[in-house]
Design an enzyme around this catalytic site. Structure first.
Site, PDB file in Angstrom:
ATOM      1  N   HIS A  66      54.030  44.669  75.173  1.00  0.00           N
ATOM      2  CA  HIS A  66      53.417  43.868  74.129  1.00  0.00           C
ATOM      3  C   HIS A  66      51.928  43.714  74.363  1.00  0.00           C
ATOM      4  O   HIS A  66      51.446  43.873  75.477  1.00  0.00           O
ATOM      5  CB  HIS A  66      54.084  42.487  74.032  1.00  0.00           C
ATOM      6  CG  HIS A  66      54.017  41.710  75.318  1.00  0.00           C
ATOM      7  ND1 HIS A  66      54.931  41.883  76.326  1.00  0.00           N
ATOM      8  CD2 HIS A  66      53.154  40.769  75.753  1.00  0.00           C
ATOM      9  CE1 HIS A  66      54.627  41.077  77.333  1.00  0.00           C
ATOM     10  NE2 HIS A  66      53.553  40.394  77.007  1.00  0.00           N
ATOM     11  N   GLY A  67      51.227  43.416  73.283  1.00  0.00           N
ATOM     12  CA  GLY A  67      49.790  43.224  73.384  1.00  0.00           C
ATOM     13  C   GLY A  67      49.231  42.684  72.084  1.00  0.00           C
ATOM     14  O   GLY A  67      49.929  42.601  71.072  1.00  0.00           O
TER      15      GLY A  67
END
Length: 152
Positions: A66-67
């Site tokens: 995720h980011g």
């Protein structure tokens, strides 16, 4: 927010071919970038930068790369299964098979954390993970997620 509010069927990959972390991320990012109308390279860069802080392989055969991305207009989600498993530097040291990819606009921390928590909780369910691993196509994966997402 439910998982399927953000997961487009086209971003469900049931047979990841990559054998390493970067390859899996690149594979997962391709349909998500197309759907989000953004550059694959930017998404991969953000996700690999996040991985350098610590692996998003949470154990139990699960990875949630995720980011956050500045120019992303809305939340983007992808899903993939690696039948053989990948060394994702997971907390338990075991291969990772099930991946949820989560990208959110830089300024939506609350939404990012809520969806991340929801995905983490749903993936703690062993029968759910087993059903995903036995799935044969994106339609089946979608239906399995929908069923579980409704119950949550």
């Amino acid at each position: 927010m439910k998982i399927l509010d953000a997961l487009n069927k086209e971003a469900i990959l049931v047979d990841l071919r990559a054998r390493d972390k970067k390859g899996v991320i690149e594979e997962l990012v391709a349909p998500v970038a197309r759907i989000a109308g953004t550059s694959s390279e930017d998404l991969v860069r953000v996700l690999m930068e996040r991985e350098r802080l610590g692996s998003t392989g949470i154990g139990g055969g699960v990875g949630i790369p995720h980011g956050k991305l500045k120019d992303l207009e809305s939340l983007a989600l992808g899903f993939g299964i690696s039948r053989k498993g990948v060394d994702f530097e997971s907390m338990d040291g075991r291969p990772t098979h099930i991946f949820f990819l989560l990208l959110t606009p830089e300024n939506s921390t609350g939404l990012h954390l809520k969806l991340l928590a929801r995905i983490s909780r749903i993936l703690k369910n062993d029968p759910f993970r087993e059903r995903l691993m036995k799935s044969i196509d994106r339609e089946e994966v979608y239906d399995i997620i929908q069923e579980e997402d409704e119950d949550f």
